[in-house]
Design a protein around this motif. Structure first.
Motif, PDB file in Angstrom:
ATOM      1  N   PHE A 265      26.242  45.999  36.522  1.00 19.70           N
ATOM      2  CA  PHE A 265      26.351  45.344  37.848  1.00 19.70           C
ATOM      3  C   PHE A 265      27.611  44.364  37.758  1.00 19.70           C
ATOM      4  O   PHE A 265      27.436  43.475  37.205  1.00 19.70           O
ATOM      5  CB  PHE A 265      25.318  44.738  38.465  1.00 19.70           C
ATOM      6  CG  PHE A 265      25.183  44.438  39.869  1.00 19.70           C
ATOM      7  CD1 PHE A 265      25.258  45.260  40.994  1.00 19.70           C
ATOM      8  CD2 PHE A 265      25.498  42.925  40.024  1.00 19.70           C
ATOM      9  CE1 PHE A 265      25.072  44.760  42.250  1.00 19.70           C
ATOM     10  CE2 PHE A 265      25.426  42.670  41.393  1.00 19.70           C
ATOM     11  CZ  PHE A 265      25.471  43.498  42.512  1.00 19.70           C
ATOM     12  N   LEU A 266      28.681  44.437  38.298  1.00 22.25           N
ATOM     13  CA  LEU A 266      29.814  43.683  37.971  1.00 22.25           C
ATOM     14  C   LEU A 266      30.270  42.989  39.556  1.00 22.25           C
ATOM     15  O   LEU A 266      30.634  43.483  40.213  1.00 22.25           O
ATOM     16  CB  LEU A 266      31.034  44.501  37.514  1.00 22.25           C
ATOM     17  CG  LEU A 266      32.305  43.913  36.934  1.00 22.25           C
ATOM     18  CD1 LEU A 266      32.047  43.016  35.697  1.00 22.25           C
ATOM     19  CD2 LEU A 266      33.251  44.809  36.773  1.00 22.25           C
ATOM     20  N   LEU A 267      30.345  41.490  39.227  1.00 22.96           N
ATOM     21  CA  LEU A 267      30.916  40.645  40.171  1.00 22.96           C
ATOM     22  C   LEU A 267      32.375  40.263  39.775  1.00 22.96           C
ATOM     23  O   LEU A 267      32.507  39.868  38.667  1.00 22.96           O
ATOM     24  CB  LEU A 267      29.909  39.678  40.497  1.00 22.96           C
ATOM     25  CG  LEU A 267      28.429  39.861  40.721  1.00 22.96           C
ATOM     26  CD1 LEU A 267      27.946  38.418  41.312  1.00 22.96           C
ATOM     27  CD2 LEU A 267      28.229  40.578  41.876  1.00 22.96           C
ATOM     28  N   MET A 268      33.043  40.380  40.727  1.00 21.49           N
ATOM     29  CA  MET A 268      34.606  39.818  40.465  1.00 21.49           C
ATOM     30  C   MET A 268      34.934  38.704  41.542  1.00 21.49           C
ATOM     31  O   MET A 268      35.124  39.189  42.696  1.00 21.49           O
ATOM     32  CB  MET A 268      35.407  41.157  40.478  1.00 21.49           C
ATOM     33  CG  MET A 268      35.216  42.056  39.238  1.00 21.49           C
ATOM     34  SD  MET A 268      36.245  43.801  39.505  1.00 21.49           S
ATOM     35  CE  MET A 268      34.936  44.251  41.011  1.00 21.49           C
ATOM     36  N   ALA A 269      34.984  37.603  41.317  1.00 17.91           N
ATOM     37  CA  ALA A 269      35.117  36.544  42.058  1.00 17.91           C
ATOM     38  C   ALA A 269      36.203  35.744  41.966  1.00 17.91           C
ATOM     39  O   ALA A 269      36.714  35.384  40.870  1.00 17.91           O
ATOM     40  CB  ALA A 269      33.915  35.555  41.861  1.00 17.91           C
ATOM     41  N   GLY A 270      37.099  35.687  43.248  1.00 18.36           N
ATOM     42  CA  GLY A 270      38.157  34.453  43.227  1.00 18.36           C
ATOM     43  C   GLY A 270      37.602  33.087  43.435  1.00 18.36           C
ATOM     44  O   GLY A 270      36.837  32.965  44.383  1.00 18.36           O
ATOM     45  N   VAL A 271      37.828  32.181  42.571  1.00 20.61           N
ATOM     46  CA  VAL A 271      37.102  30.810  42.527  1.00 20.61           C
ATOM     47  C   VAL A 271      38.076  29.633  42.665  1.00 20.61           C
ATOM     48  O   VAL A 271      39.146  29.597  42.175  1.00 20.61           O
ATOM     49  CB  VAL A 271      36.228  30.602  41.481  1.00 20.61           C
ATOM     50  CG1 VAL A 271      35.472  29.390  41.492  1.00 20.61           C
ATOM     51  CG2 VAL A 271      35.140  32.013  40.990  1.00 20.61           C
ATOM     52  N   GLU A 272      37.783  28.967  43.653  1.00 14.98           N
ATOM     53  CA  GLU A 272      38.653  27.670  43.778  1.00 14.98           C
ATOM     54  C   GLU A 272      38.438  26.770  42.624  1.00 14.98           C
ATOM     55  O   GLU A 272      37.280  26.619  42.472  1.00 14.98           O
ATOM     56  CB  GLU A 272      38.241  27.073  45.415  1.00 14.98           C
ATOM     57  CG  GLU A 272      38.768  27.671  46.450  1.00 14.98           C
ATOM     58  CD  GLU A 272      40.284  27.797  46.764  1.00 14.98           C
ATOM     59  OE1 GLU A 272      40.885  27.098  45.920  1.00 14.98           O
ATOM     60  OE2 GLU A 272      40.802  28.540  47.563  1.00 14.98           O
ATOM     61  N   GLY A 273      39.308  26.006  42.319  1.00 10.80           N
ATOM     62  CA  GLY A 273      39.155  25.052  41.334  1.00 10.80           C
ATOM     63  C   GLY A 273      38.808  25.533  39.997  1.00 10.80           C
ATOM     64  O   GLY A 273      39.040  26.827  39.772  1.00 10.80           O
ATOM     65  N   ARG A 274      38.989  24.731  38.902  1.00  8.34           N
ATOM     66  CA  ARG A 274      38.865  24.977  37.436  1.00  8.34           C
ATOM     67  C   ARG A 274      37.294  24.614  37.113  1.00  8.34           C
ATOM     68  O   ARG A 274      37.114  23.401  37.276  1.00  8.34           O
ATOM     69  CB  ARG A 274      39.978  24.762  36.542  1.00  8.34           C
ATOM     70  CG  ARG A 274      41.191  25.349  36.946  1.00  8.34           C
ATOM     71  CD  ARG A 274      41.231  26.809  36.970  1.00  8.34           C
ATOM     72  NE  ARG A 274      41.059  27.305  35.835  1.00  8.34           N
ATOM     73  CZ  ARG A 274      42.036  27.734  35.065  1.00  8.34           C
ATOM     74  NH1 ARG A 274      43.461  27.454  35.403  1.00  8.34           N
ATOM     75  NH2 ARG A 274      41.992  28.209  33.843  1.00  8.34           N
ATOM     76  N   THR A 275      36.524  25.082  36.453  1.00  7.09           N
ATOM     77  CA  THR A 275      35.591  24.913  35.849  1.00  7.09           C
ATOM     78  C   THR A 275      35.585  23.976  34.565  1.00  7.09           C
ATOM     79  O   THR A 275      35.939  24.603  33.614  1.00  7.09           O
ATOM     80  CB  THR A 275      34.470  25.958  35.580  1.00  7.09           C
ATOM     81  OG1 THR A 275      34.121  26.559  36.845  1.00  7.09           O
ATOM     82  CG2 THR A 275      33.075  25.609  34.914  1.00  7.09           C
ATOM     83  N   PRO A 276      35.347  22.850  34.430  1.00  4.95           N
ATOM     84  CA  PRO A 276      35.636  22.055  33.324  1.00  4.95           C
ATOM     85  C   PRO A 276      34.920  22.554  32.015  1.00  4.95           C
ATOM     86  O   PRO A 276      33.751  23.092  32.031  1.00  4.95           O
ATOM     87  CB  PRO A 276      34.980  20.577  33.493  1.00  4.95           C
ATOM     88  CG  PRO A 276      35.175  20.613  34.913  1.00  4.95           C
ATOM     89  CD  PRO A 276      34.836  22.127  35.533  1.00  4.95           C
ATOM     90  N   GLY A 277      35.775  23.058  30.932  1.00  2.00           N
ATOM     91  CA  GLY A 277      35.105  23.370  29.636  1.00  2.00           C
ATOM     92  C   GLY A 277      34.791  24.613  29.542  1.00  2.00           C
ATOM     93  O   GLY A 277      34.176  25.294  28.657  1.00  2.00           O
ATOM     94  N   LEU A 278      35.154  25.554  30.655  1.00  2.00           N
ATOM     95  CA  LEU A 278      34.536  26.988  30.811  1.00  2.00           C
ATOM     96  C   LEU A 278      35.231  27.822  29.465  1.00  2.00           C
ATOM     97  O   LEU A 278      36.802  27.479  29.631  1.00  2.00           O
ATOM     98  CB  LEU A 278      35.002  27.627  32.136  1.00  2.00           C
ATOM     99  CG  LEU A 278      34.518  29.075  32.228  1.00  2.00           C
ATOM    100  CD1 LEU A 278      32.981  29.145  32.205  1.00  2.00           C
ATOM    101  CD2 LEU A 278      35.119  29.723  33.593  1.00  2.00           C
TER     102      LEU A 278
END
Length: 487
Positions: A294-307
């Motif tokens: 089950f695959l989710l492909m998400a366009g996400v605003e901003g950058r997640t620190p340390g990801l």
């Protein structure tokens, strides 16, 4: 030289076609989709790019040998593991750095990881002399009597983890490698623990622009080698005369003759539809299906620190999770979630100031229409579980697109959406997969549902095995193909 038809343009089929053409055979490749690459595919939307198949490349030398010269990038970390209690383990390629990370997580277990890694290296060497070296059946000349003992044949992967580690988090980390074969660590053989030896020994690599660029490189090599490629050309049947294949019948009509047919298709599709064989189909059904995705492909605003490029958020109850998948045949309520963000190492994969998150959950090979929850509800559950583990995407999502087991079934012909065909259940599971020789002379099988298994390196090894088999069988003709294990 032989007239060869390859059915299916996944990586196994492309590699087989390329190797056979280079040996002087006339090769035609038929692919039902309008592109090559199979599951090595990508999804693009609004400036975001998502790899829908493999997320990393191991054993890159196999692709160099095929002629792929593309530059590769090695992420700073193999993977970051986040556990349900909030602790984390950063997997480093260097074994000594990895042992230090394990010691930091679980004091006293660093030495245990070194011992585990040494065992995994020995297992990989034994597999290289036996399982990976040729078709199922008689051991290659390089095999040694102690190779069977080197893979701990009496243990499951979880049993092996318990042999080395006291800390349950480290056992969960080892058990994760069963999912590389779509299986449960509580049933899969210990031999799957050779995978970390590959990762720490040869690295886990990324292809700038996304792993699907490998399919483009292979397509260019096919053209250079003179392989005739026909896209949007589904095959309806493998044709036979007595005990020998004669070619294929196309879905649009017409018969194409060949001395050799290489089937780079799901083994269940081969023996259930293209060349019906009740005994082999029942045997496949008896092995049980691998998991699906089950695959989710998400366009996400901003950058997640340390990801990190690769992060695994583990469930709180691993045994229950796999019981949900393989026993109750329902998507787990508390799933382990893999999160990939290629934009960490390849900014062009997402617009500036955003990130492309690919979130993968292991689910049963079953039509989502038969789940106890719907696709939208399960998407929301996965996002909710991630938020509870520290990755809260609330208010940051531009869109979320979903790939389900039904999509895998419909696009790629995967049996019930199973990624790897049969699951690895029991100590002999690797030897029960369909063999590379088919039941009719001139028929050969390659790809993730056949020996030696799924994943980019395994299907490429399978292409080498099939190429060598064809060379042997046409040099030493017989009235019937030699039998091998797994048939």
């Amino acid at each position: 030289m032989a007239e060869v038809i390859v059915i299916g343009g996944g990586v196994g089929g492309m590699a087989s076609a390329l190797l056979l053409a280079r040996r002087g055979h006339r090769v035609r490749l038929y692919e039902q989709l309008p592109r090559l690459g199979g599951k090595l595919a990508e999804h693009r939307r609004d400036g975001f790019t998502f790899s829908m198949g493999p997320s990393l490349l191991t054993m890159p030398a196999l692709f160099r040998e095929l002629g792929v010269e593309r530059e590769l990038v090695e992420p700073a970390e193999l993977c970051r593991y986040r556990f349900a209690d909030g602790s984390a383990l950063t997997a480093r390629r260097d074994p000594e750095l990895m042992a230090a990370e394990v010691e930091r997580l679980a004091p006293g277990e660093g030495a245990a990881w070194r011992a585990f890694h040494a065992w995994a290296e020995g297992c990989l060497r034994a597999a290289g002399r036996t399982f990976f070296a040729g078709p199922l059946g008689r051991p290659p000349r390089e095999a040694r009597p102690r190779d069977l003992l080197a893979v701990a044949p009496a243990r499951t992967l979880d049993g092996l983890a318990r042999r080395f580690f006291r800390d349950p988090r480290l056992r969960q980390y080892v058990g994760r490698y069963a999912t590389y074969a779509g299986s449960s660590p509580y049933r899969a053989p210990a031999a799957l623990a050779c995978v970390p030896a590959l990762e720490h020994g040869q690295g886990g690599w990324y292809v700038p622009g996304g792993l699907p660029r490998l399919a483009e490189d292979l397509a260019a090599l096919l053209k250079e080698a003179g392989v005739e490629v026909r896209l949007s050309a589904p095959v309806e049947a493998v044709t036979v005369d007595g005990g020998r294949v004669t070619g294929v019948r196309l879905a649009g009509g017409g018969h194409e003759r060949a001395d050799v047919v290489v089937a780079n298709v799901d083994a269940a599709a081969l023996y259930g539809r293209l060349l019906p064989d009740r005994r082999r189909f029942r045997r496949l059904a008896g092995l049980g299906l691998s998991s699906s995705a089950f695959l989710l492909m998400a366009g996400v605003e901003g950058r997640t620190p340390g990801l990190a490029h690769h992060t695994v958020f583990f469930s709180g109850d691993y045994e229950r999770e796999f019981a949900d998948i393989f026993d109750r045949r329902q998507p787990p309520d508390d799933p382990t979630v893999y999160v990939g963000c290629s934009a960490v190492d390849d900014p062009g994969q997402a617009p500036a100031g955003t990130e492309n998150l690919t979130m993968l959950v292991n689910v049963p090979a079953r039509d989502p229409g038969r789940w106890r929850v719907g696709v939208d509800a399960y998407r929301d559950l996965v996002l909710e579980r991630l938020a509870g583990r520290g990755l809260d995407l609330s208010g940051r999502l531009r869109f979320v697109d979903v790939l389900t087991p039904a999509d895998l079934r419909d696009r790629y012909g995967a049996w019930a959406g199973a990624i790897y065909g049969s699951a690895y259940r029991g100590r002999l599971a690797p030897f029960l997969r369909p063999g590379n020789r088919g039941p009719k002379r001139g028929l050969y099988v390659v790809g993730g549902t056949a020996h030696p298994g799924g994943g980019l390196p395994m299907v490429t090894l399978g292409a080498h095995i099939v190429t060598d088999l064809i060379g042997h069988d046409f040099t030493h003709p017989r009235t019937a193909p030699p039998r091998e294990a797994g048939q």
